[in-house]
Scaffold this active site. Structure first.
Site, short mmCIF file in Angstrom:
data_model
loop_
_atom_site.label_atom_id
_atom_site.label_comp_id
_atom_site.label_asym_id
_atom_site.label_seq_id
_atom_site.Cartn_x
_atom_site.Cartn_y
_atom_site.Cartn_z
N SER A 83 35.02 38.16 43.21
CA SER A 83 35.39 39.22 44.16
C SER A 83 36.56 38.80 45.06
CB SER A 83 34.21 39.59 45.05
OG SER A 83 33.31 40.40 44.33
N THR A 151 34.90 40.59 49.64
CA THR A 151 35.70 41.81 49.48
C THR A 151 36.27 42.31 50.82
OG1 THR A 151 34.31 42.32 47.59
CG2 THR A 151 35.73 44.09 48.39
N GLU A 277 32.84 49.29 51.29
CA GLU A 277 32.36 48.59 50.09
C GLU A 277 30.87 48.84 49.85
OE1 GLU A 277 32.22 44.18 48.00
OE2 GLU A 277 31.62 44.39 50.08
N ASP A 282 26.95 44.92 42.98
CA ASP A 282 27.19 43.64 42.30
C ASP A 282 25.93 42.78 42.25
OD1 ASP A 282 28.90 41.40 41.30
OD2 ASP A 282 28.44 40.53 43.25
N HIS A 286 23.95 41.37 39.09
CA HIS A 286 23.69 39.93 38.91
C HIS A 286 22.21 39.73 38.57
CE1 HIS A 286 27.28 37.61 39.96
NE2 HIS A 286 27.52 38.45 40.97
N ASP A 324 35.77 46.20 41.79
CA ASP A 324 36.70 45.07 41.79
C ASP A 324 36.63 44.30 40.47
OD1 ASP A 324 34.12 44.26 42.39
OD2 ASP A 324 34.72 42.79 43.90
N HIS A 325 35.46 44.40 39.83
CA HIS A 325 35.21 43.77 38.52
C HIS A 325 33.87 44.33 38.09
CE1 HIS A 325 32.15 41.36 40.43
NE2 HIS A 325 33.02 41.06 41.37
N HIS A 429 29.57 37.81 36.16
CA HIS A 429 30.53 38.91 36.08
C HIS A 429 31.01 39.08 34.64
CE1 HIS A 429 31.80 38.31 40.59
NE2 HIS A 429 30.51 38.55 40.43
#
Ligand SMILES: [Zn+2]
Length: 559
Positions: A83, A151, A277, A282, A286, A324-325, A429
């Protein structure tokens, strides 16, 4: 006489045409495409998560009408982004490396990846938020993590490693951001006041002295009608959305924070920049945790709706929404559906997911120290509504031990393949392109590079990031002779840059926007930072001018 009058009238007409032409030309040169910019980042997300969320909601997402393209997420040194470099590209227009925040990458030659610019190596890069502030716009950050997480940090901090959360929080405080909403109170407070700061500074006192209102409960929202505000609703991160109403009712939702931020920031007549955000999408991925993922992603979509409603009414606002990914490698369909995928109905897909009432971390934490297979089985039945076998509960107990602090990762890893139609390939990721959503004037279209997001953000607001970087970050050793510059480490946690120039004594504490010149204190337009990796210190050009007694105006940041 008569012809004189005509000639005079003609002259007046010609002059007014000329003036009108000059007016329109200058207006065109100065007019930025947009007044306001809202960037909403869904951390660690991809198309499969959005499709799943749409099925789960049973209706279109707010994002659905805004789809315009995709973004390549690789960094300057890897095909899969963390990130920190991902957000740095969005915030500064520079693709960087490792876990760096707001710095250009070191020079590395990695076959297959574009080379980085040697002249920029490890130098701070100014951000879209810093530029918006210099244009007199209001600025805001809204997150569900600690505000010092990677971020948000990329928009206001400049550090070599994302783990420097103490420095990041301090730089944020001295950036003068108008509205900051999220978690992470512990980095505002010294250790003896229950916080995590080693430098013993109390940043809540600094904020109060700068006329901020500090709030810790969402009820206080009703009392606040203007910036400046720091609303940190947890010592660390906020609660997962699915757990929030029960476990942390004092915390506002992401959509509520976004609404409040927009209503406060839009009082600035020059416009505003806001970054929002959905930090925990995320973490849910994970953990391979569908319960946490769906609740946080749908809440993010509500925040997008809030931004979109404002932008539609306002007409001068660009809204960008993008991950962002990607994280987790989610798929709708797994080994269980190998033979049956063409018969997978929404009902079959959603049945197990609709029963989930808690995030995996909350479920796991409810077990306390007793993580026996029997207790795990009982908790999964209670919180996820699934009747798992004792054998699978045993597998969860064993696998959890290998995850250490992240024991809850075992729940999704064992349960999803056997009791849902969802597949996951990793707890890390992934490297695919991510979807881009945009609404408003000059919205971007097509397949973009990550750093294009930063550049087009600045262009939309009407400034140039390179000119901004030159104005905010001058290397001390280049502005002054080496013998005039010294880093005073008398207090090792609070180093001070000292500069002597023609009998003038200047002191500039690191991570702050303060200049003490001949015992007079000035608040600067940017912060003073040291890049630990090179030892170099950077200060705003404004500080250089003041120390040198140079009264010429600072250079424009518009091209
Ligand atoms: Zn992540």
């Amino acid at each position: 006489m008569h012809s004189d009058k005509v000639r005079r009238r003609q002259t007046v007409l010609a002059v007014s045409f000329l003036l009108a032409a000059i007016f329109f030309l200058t207006a065109a040169a100065n007019a930025a495409p947009v007044k306001n910019l809202i960037v909403l980042i869904m951390d660690g997300c991809g198309d499969e998560q959005l499709t799943l969320a749409r099925w789960f909601k049973g209706a279109p997402l707010a994002l659905d009408d805004m789809r315009t393209g995709a973004v390549k997420t690789y960094t300057s040194d890897a095909v899969i982004a963390d990130s920190a470099p991902a957000a740095t590209a969005y915030a500064t227009g520079i693709r960087t490396a490792g876990t760096m925040i707001g710095l250009a990458p070191p020079v590395k030659n990695i076959p297959g990846l574009p080379p980085s610019a040697p002249e920029l190596a490890l130098k701070p890069q100014a951000s879209v938020l810093e530029g918006a502030r210099l244009l007199g716009k209001a600025t805001g950050i809204v997150v569900t993590s600690r505000i010092s997480h990677a971020t948000p940090a990329a928009y206001f901090a400049h550090v070599g490693k994302r783990s420097q959360e103490e420095d990041i929080t301090e730089q944020g405080v001295y950036q003068g951001i108008d509205v900051v909403l999220g978690g992470g109170r512990r980095y505002l407070l010294p250790a003896q006041a229950g916080g995590s700061r080693q430098d013993q500074e109390d940043l809540t006192a600094v904020l109060r002295s700068r006329n901020y209102q500090l709030i810790e409960h969402k009820d206080a929202f009703t009392k606040i009608s203007e910036p400046k505000v720091y609303g940190l609703f947890a010592m660390s991160h906020l609660a997962p959305e699915i757990d929030r109403p029960d476990l942390a009712p004092e915390q506002p939702s992401l959509a509520e924070m976004t609404q409040k931020a927009i209503s406060l920031l839009s009082t600035n007549k020059n416009g505003f920049f806001l970054m929002v955000e959905g930090s925990q999408i995320d973490w849910a991925c994970h953990a391979n945790d569908p319960a946490h993922l769906l609740s946080d992603l749908l809440m993010f979509d509500q925040a997008v709706q809030v931004a979109l409603d404002f932008a539609k009414k306002d007409g001068q606002t660009l809204v960008l929404a993008l991950p962002d990914h990607n994280t987790g490698g989610l798929s709708i369909g797994n080994r269980r559906s190998d033979e049956t995928y063409d018969k997978l109905t929404p009902e079959i897909l959603l049945a197990p997911l609709k029963k989930m009432r808690r995030s995996a971390p909350a479920l796991w934490q409810s077990l306390g120290a007793d993580r026996s297979p029997e207790r795990i089985r009982e908790a999964v039945r209670r919180d996820w509504g699934l009747d798992i076998s004792l054998e699978h509960a045993r597998q969860i107990a064993d696998l959890a031990k290998t995850f250490g602090q992240e024991g809850h990762y075992a729940l999704g890893e064992v349960i999803c393949p056997h009791y849902t139609q969802l597949g996951w390939t990793t707890h890390g990721h992934t490297g695919g392109d991510v979807p881009l959503f945009a609404y408003g004037p000059s919205r971007p279209v097509g397949l973009l590079e990550a750093q294009d997001i930063g550049r087009l953000s600045a262009r939309a607001l009407g400034f140039d990031l390179e000119l901004l970087t030159m104005r905010l970050f001058v290397e001390a050793g280049q502005a002054f002779p080496a013998e005039a510059v010294q880093l005073d480490r008398t207090d090792p946690h609070n180093p001070v840059l000292r500069i002597q120039h023609q009998g003038r004594q200047a002191a500039l504490p690191l991570n702050k926007n303060l200049l003490l010149l001949n015992n007079e204190q000035v608040a600067l337009e940017g912060i003073v930072i040291q890049v630990a990796e090179t030892g170099k210190i950077y200060l705003p050009l404004e500080a250089v001018h003041r120390i040198k007694g140079d009264s010429k105006p600072l250079p424009a940041i518009q091209k």
